[in-house]
Write a protein that holds these residues in place. Structure first.
Motif, PDB file in Angstrom:
ATOM      1  N   VAL A 149       0.837  -1.202   0.000  1.00  0.00           N
ATOM      2  CA  VAL A 149       0.000   0.000   0.000  1.00  0.00           C
ATOM      3  C   VAL A 149       0.874   1.256   0.000  1.00  0.00           C
ATOM      4  N   GLY A 167      -3.347   0.758  -3.546  1.00  0.00           N
ATOM      5  CA  GLY A 167      -4.413   0.544  -2.580  1.00  0.00           C
ATOM      6  C   GLY A 167      -5.149  -0.765  -2.751  1.00  0.00           C
ATOM      7  N   GLY A 222      -4.848  -3.726  -0.174  1.00  0.00           N
ATOM      8  CA  GLY A 222      -6.077  -3.951   0.585  1.00  0.00           C
ATOM      9  C   GLY A 222      -6.492  -5.397   0.559  1.00  0.00           C
ATOM     10  N   SER A 282      -3.688   6.555  -1.671  1.00  0.00           N
ATOM     11  CA  SER A 282      -3.429   5.117  -1.755  1.00  0.00           C
ATOM     12  C   SER A 282      -3.722   4.434  -0.423  1.00  0.00           C
ATOM     13  N   ILE A 323      -7.471   4.231   0.068  1.00  0.00           N
ATOM     14  CA  ILE A 323      -8.057   3.150  -0.738  1.00  0.00           C
ATOM     15  C   ILE A 323      -7.750   1.796  -0.104  1.00  0.00           C
ATOM     16  N   GLY A 324      -6.478   1.631   0.331  1.00  0.00           N
ATOM     17  CA  GLY A 324      -6.087   0.359   0.911  1.00  0.00           C
ATOM     18  C   GLY A 324      -6.893   0.016   2.144  1.00  0.00           C
TER      19      GLY A 324
END
Lengths: 163, 231, 106, 103
Positions: B119, B129, B133, B205, B208-209
């Motif tokens: 990430v 991300g 994730g 990022s 999002i992760g």
């Protein structure tokens, strides 16, 4: 003659995957196998998209690796495919949830059996006999519905009384 | 074999032949890059991210990424809604053996480190991300795989997910106030190739992760918690 | 090929040929394997060989970025195979019935 | 050289894709799906797309396999096959459940 190169081989793989997935979607009767076939067709389409951005002799679109001045492959299809893959797994999870629900309600995932049970349930709710197949031998085919004028005339006053 | 299957086989074979013939005519390997070439030329100096794919994903097309996050959120929510609650007396899977439990305990920190690495280095190396994730979600799911009786804290996961999504939108709104465009990268770029560079891209990022990780972990836990039918 | 040509020394060629042969052998087991567990194990073997192959491709391209792909792949394919194995495990006649009966009673 | 590597990988991928449709046991079909994802990941590496390769490795081989494996248990499809698992036409129902008597 088609030349044998990395691009043509990958193209053949992508097309093969799409065709096999589509064929599985049409031929298979089991819902879970249809889900697997759908995932495969999706992967083939993704591979085709990445292939459109590939250039001969180019390197991965990350600055700072490889010889200076080397051409980079087109990054845009890769971004689109990145999005598509992640959304594909979301769709797959949703489909699995729906399949679990269907299995819990009807006890089967076979399309033919499922259709039979659903039609039986609808027919039971409507209070009529379950319909047979339209492709059955001649004597067992369901007859086309004949309007029952007696029934219509009898039911009309009932509806009036209820209103 | 019924008629329908034969027809679909013939149709697929025809489609295969057609597509292969088209492929022989295509200019594979020599694409006409219009937008892509411009991105390649501009992205490095403008955003300061070494990984151009992540630069496009979070920088130029951040709005698309926001839409993707909402689609994933909708899918996960709908799946949880469809699966419903578990009956209290439903049978659970038996716990795994010694090897699996010990292996899960060993694997958890490794997966956590790999996920955070992927990430955080999204703008330098491949990854970002989504991939990180997924690995974070897998890290929290391995323990569940070893011992199905364990449960994840769904309220905490929901909080993490909501805060991460809100952070993504807040960064976008901040850029709107500052620069006049939603999700424009801000902050000094730094030198390309260092960890702290590329402006707000690493922050996006990370958001999002966290969001994807919490969402998928909750989805997997819910799916694993669904009762299996008796034989 | 422009700036970026790939040349292999005989050792690397041999390594890739051997990897390809291993891949095909595992594929034969995947196709023939008489029962489902054989196929699952063949799939696991394929993932291990492929992880090695991706690391080899990183060497071939002279690009350490692809090692990240090999890392992620090796870690996550293991989890997937374990999940498939868990789907079979504990449900057969031998162990699952006994454990399930115990769980029901308590 | 890269062409030959790609050829081997594509052959593995297409054979696994056909197996997904023709295997009777659903456990084996899910394993074959994982093999398709694996081959795709290597192809993305060959096509110089490390980001997509990593996503496919994480999602197509890992997460998707986990979701499908969990679904196998919840859908009652985990019964093992009897032996002759490759069938001409895609099999639909569950195979006999006594396959692991000799295990």
């Amino acid at each position: 003659m088609i030349p044998l190169s990395l691009e043509t081989v990958s193209y053949a793989g992508a097309i093969g995957l799409v065709v096999i997935g589509g064929l599985g979607l049409v031929i298979c009767n089991h819902l879970f196998r249809m889900l697997l076939a759908l995932a495969m067709a999706e992967s083939g389409a993704n591979l085709l998209l990445v292939l459109t951005g590939f250039r001969d002799g180019a390197i991965a679109p990350i600055i700072g690796y490889g010889p200076a001045g080397a051409p980079l492959v087109d990054p845009l299809p890769q971004v689109l495919v990145l999005t598509a893959i992640v959304i594909g797994v979301g769709v797959q999870a949703l489909a699995v949830a729906v399949l679990v629900r269907v299995y819990r309600s009807y006890g089967t995932l076979d399309m033919r059996e499922l259709r039979r049970r659903m039609e039986g349930e609808i027919a039971a709710a409507a209070g009529i006999a379950a319909p047979g197949s339209a492709q059955a031998p001649l004597g067992q085919r369901p007859l086309p519905p004949v309007p029952d004028y007696e029934l219509v005339r009898r039911s009309a006053p009932v509806r009036e009384r209820g209103a | 074999m019924p008629m329908r299957d034969i027809a679909s086989l013939v149709f697929s074979a025809g489609l295969l032949f057609l597509l292969l013939v088209i492929g022989a005519e295509l200019a594979l390997g020599h694409p006409d890059m219009r937008v892509g070439a411009e991105y390649l030329r501009v992205a490095g100096p403008e955003l300061g991210a070494a990984n151009i794919v992540t630069a496009i994903l979070a920088g130029y097309r951040g709005f698309d990424t926001l839409g993707e996050l909402s689609i994933l959120f909708a899918a996960a929510t709908a799946a949880s809604l469809v699966l419903g609650h578990r009956r209290a007396d439903a049978r659970r899977d038996p716990p795994g053996g010694l090897v699996l439990s010990a292996g899960a305990d060993l694997l958890f920190p490794l997966l956590l480190v790999v996920g955070i690495f992927i990430v955080v280095h999204g703008h330098l190396t491949p990854g970002g991300g989504f991939q990180g994730g997924v690995i974070l979600a897998a890290a929290f799911f391995v323990a569940l795989l070893a011992n199905p009786a364990r449960t994840l804290n769904h309220a905490l996961l929901g909080w993490i997910e909501g805060l991460a999504g809100a952070a993504f939108i807040l960064i976008g709104l901040w850029a709107l106030v500052e620069d006049g465009h939603f999700l424009t990268p801000l902050l000094p770029l730094g030198t390309m190739g260092e960890l702290v560079s590329a402006g707000t891209l690493p922050l996006l990022s990370v958001a999002i992760g966290l969001k994807v990780g919490a969402e998928l972990a909750g989805l997997l836990a819910h799916l694993a918690d669904t009762e299996a039918p008796d034989r | 090929m422009t700036l970026y040509a790939i040349t292999l020394n005989p050792l690397e060629t041999a390594a890739f040929v051997l990897l390809g042969l291993a891949l095909l052998l595992a594929l034969v087991r995947l196709v023939l394997g008489p029962r489902a567990p054989d196929r699952v194990v063949a799939s696991d073997t394929l993932t291990v060989i492929t992880t090695t192959g991706i690391a080899g491709l990183a060497l071939l391209f002279d690009n350490p970025l692809f090692l990240d792909v090999a890392l992620v792949y090796g870690v996550l394919s293991f989890i997937a195979i374990v999940a498939i194995a868990r789907a079979i495990d504990g449900t057969g006649e031998s162990r699952g019935e006994r454990d399930g009966a115990d769980g029901d009673r308590s | 050289m890269l062409t030959w590597i790609a050829l081997v990988i594509v052959v593995v991928m297409l054979v696994a894709a056909v197996l997904v449709l023709t295997l009777r046991s659903f456990v084996a079909a899910v394993a074959a799906t994982a093999v398709v994802g694996l081959a795709l990941s290597v192809l993305y590496v060959l096509l110089q797309a490390p980001d997509v390769a990593m996503t496919e490795a994480a999602v197509g081989a890992g997460l998707s396999g986990v979701i499908l494996a969990l679904a196998l248990r919840r859908l009652g499809l985990w019964q093992l096959d009897d032996g002759d698992a490759v069938v001409l036409k895609p099999a639909s129902g569950r195979a006999g459940a006594g396959g692991d008597a000799d295990a």
